[in-house]
Design a protein around this motif. Structure first.
Motif, PDB file in Angstrom:
ATOM      1  N   CYS A  73      -7.416  16.616  -5.190  1.00  0.00           N
ATOM      2  CA  CYS A  73      -6.856  15.502  -4.435  1.00  0.00           C
ATOM      3  C   CYS A  73      -5.739  14.868  -5.274  1.00  0.00           C
ATOM      4  O   CYS A  73      -5.517  15.238  -6.418  1.00  0.00           O
ATOM      5  CB  CYS A  73      -7.937  14.480  -4.086  1.00  0.00           C
ATOM      6  N   MET A 133      -5.473  11.710  -6.185  1.00  0.00           N
ATOM      7  CA  MET A 133      -5.905  10.580  -7.008  1.00  0.00           C
ATOM      8  C   MET A 133      -4.993   9.372  -6.871  1.00  0.00           C
ATOM      9  O   MET A 133      -4.483   8.823  -7.822  1.00  0.00           O
ATOM     10  CB  MET A 133      -5.985  10.989  -8.476  1.00  0.00           C
ATOM     11  N   ILE A 167      -7.724   4.955  -7.890  1.00  0.00           N
ATOM     12  CA  ILE A 167      -8.582   5.185  -9.042  1.00  0.00           C
ATOM     13  C   ILE A 167      -9.328   3.904  -9.384  1.00  0.00           C
ATOM     14  O   ILE A 167      -8.743   2.822  -9.457  1.00  0.00           O
ATOM     15  CB  ILE A 167      -7.739   5.660 -10.247  1.00  0.00           C
ATOM     16  N   GLU A 170     -12.728   6.627 -12.150  1.00  0.00           N
ATOM     17  CA  GLU A 170     -13.342   7.347 -11.049  1.00  0.00           C
ATOM     18  C   GLU A 170     -12.339   7.434  -9.916  1.00  0.00           C
ATOM     19  O   GLU A 170     -11.695   6.448  -9.566  1.00  0.00           O
ATOM     20  CB  GLU A 170     -14.593   6.595 -10.572  1.00  0.00           C
ATOM     21  N   CYS A 171     -12.224   8.642  -9.382  1.00  0.00           N
ATOM     22  CA  CYS A 171     -11.335   8.849  -8.238  1.00  0.00           C
ATOM     23  C   CYS A 171     -12.064   8.415  -6.981  1.00  0.00           C
ATOM     24  O   CYS A 171     -13.152   8.884  -6.695  1.00  0.00           O
ATOM     25  CB  CYS A 171     -10.930  10.318  -8.149  1.00  0.00           C
ATOM     26  N   THR A 174     -11.205   8.933  -3.933  1.00  0.00           N
ATOM     27  CA  THR A 174     -11.117   9.936  -2.880  1.00  0.00           C
ATOM     28  C   THR A 174     -12.200  11.004  -2.998  1.00  0.00           C
ATOM     29  O   THR A 174     -12.887  11.320  -2.041  1.00  0.00           O
ATOM     30  CB  THR A 174      -9.729  10.617  -2.920  1.00  0.00           C
TER      31      THR A 174
END
Ligand SMILES: [Zn+2]
Length: 101
Positions: A2, A4, A7, A15-16, A18
């Motif tokens: 993805c 990103m 975030i 941590e993403c 998505t």
């Protein structure tokens, strides 16, 4: 993969949003410096320190006396590792001129 675009930042990792992928803040950890006072004690954000010698400020018009206590220091990058406020003024101090209080 993805892209990103969103975030989340946690204390020690990113941590993403998505895809939920998480990763450590390696780059920051690698760049983190250990700042030590004049006697080798490791300093941290929020510490109080005491000046161990008189320091001339801005061309010598003002002098910070040795023994002056400085509260709530903040460690920063650069030539002067300590960012703090003394008598209401923001200033930078060199860690080698202070000791942890
Ligand atoms: Zn992702």
């Amino acid at each position: 993969m993805c892209e990103m675009t969103e975030i989340l930042e946690h204390a020690e990792r990113f941590e993403c949003v998505t895809c939920g992928h998480e990763w450590e803040k390696e780059s920051e950890a690698a760049g983190a410096r250990v700042v030590k006072d004049a006697f080798g004690t490791v300093l941290a954000d929020g510490d109080s320190v005491t000046l161990i010698k008189d320091l001339k400020l801005r061309g010598g018009s003002q002098v910070l006396k040795g023994g002056t206590k400085v509260k709530s220091i903040r460690l920063v990058d650069g030539d002067h590792e300590i960012s703090c406020k003394i008598e209401g003024s923001a200033m930078g101090l060199k860690a080698c001129f202070v000791k942890k209080a």
